[in-house]
Design a protein around this motif. Sequence first.
Motif, short mmCIF file in Angstrom:
data_model
loop_
_atom_site.label_atom_id
_atom_site.label_comp_id
_atom_site.label_asym_id
_atom_site.label_seq_id
_atom_site.Cartn_x
_atom_site.Cartn_y
_atom_site.Cartn_z
N ARG A 67 -23.64 39.08 -11.89
CA ARG A 67 -23.72 40.80 -11.79
C ARG A 67 -24.46 41.39 -11.57
N ASP A 71 -25.88 43.60 -7.87
CA ASP A 71 -26.73 45.06 -8.09
C ASP A 71 -27.76 44.53 -7.22
N SER A 95 -21.66 49.93 -12.32
CA SER A 95 -22.34 48.99 -12.89
C SER A 95 -23.13 49.48 -13.35
N HIS A 98 -22.92 52.34 -16.15
CA HIS A 98 -22.12 51.94 -17.13
C HIS A 98 -23.22 50.54 -17.98
N SER A 99 -24.68 50.40 -17.10
CA SER A 99 -25.23 49.35 -18.38
C SER A 99 -26.43 50.16 -18.26
#
Length: 259
Positions: A67, A71, A95, A98-99
């Motif tokens: 991931r 990104d 992404s 959300h993180s």
Amino acid sequence: MDRRDNSGFPRQQSLLRAPEVCIYCGAPADTRDHVPPRLLLEEPLPPNLLTVPACWKCNNGCSDDERYVRDALHLVGFGEISREKTAPGGVVARSLEHSPLLGQKMNQAHVAGEDGRILFQPALDRFSRIMVKIGAGLWFGLYHRCVTASAFKCETVQHTHCISTWLVDVASFPGQSSGWPEVGSQELRRAAEAWPNQRDHRRLREWTKVQACVFEYLFVPKSPRQDGLFCVMNLYDTVWGLVSCPPPPPETRTRNRRR
């Protein structure tokens, strides 16, 4: 006849006949791992995407790294796919939303260069782990032999717009240019295609395209003084990696010498 599809692998693979042990660590395999990871490809996925036997730990243990690579890859990409993924509502933008921790790490990776430009310094160790895993899977798909990932080493990971002369140094042979007139994915392709061939320097090598403009790779021999192969990978015409791989199995080299 050995019928091959556009991935470069035989349609009827012999993977099912291979020992069901994890190709990454040698433990019993209880899952199948996609090579390259699905996260680094586009929908719809190639119908003939390579899968290899893997244990659950190796199959899922690099999910966070995959991931991160996805990104970071698109944050420094210039193509239409990268622009769409990083735009508001895109998969990379969501992404990072959300993180928050991952988003914070990405922001901290932006630093000011000496010339005032903003540079991106990714966690290369995370890129290297993914490159090694992909290289090990591709090598297995080519030779159908289990060699654990410890036999593979990521030599370098670089952006296609700032390629150093490192690749040229290891690829050079008498009569080949010692420098690149340009940088970028096209020059990377040309340099790798003209990689020195111990049998015929005039022979150009062909890239295997797993997915056009997304992922392609090439296996090339090391120098005559070194035993083994390099796996050159090009991701989204943005990031390329070079992984040192074991030599082909002895029976493969014997067949090649007879040709």
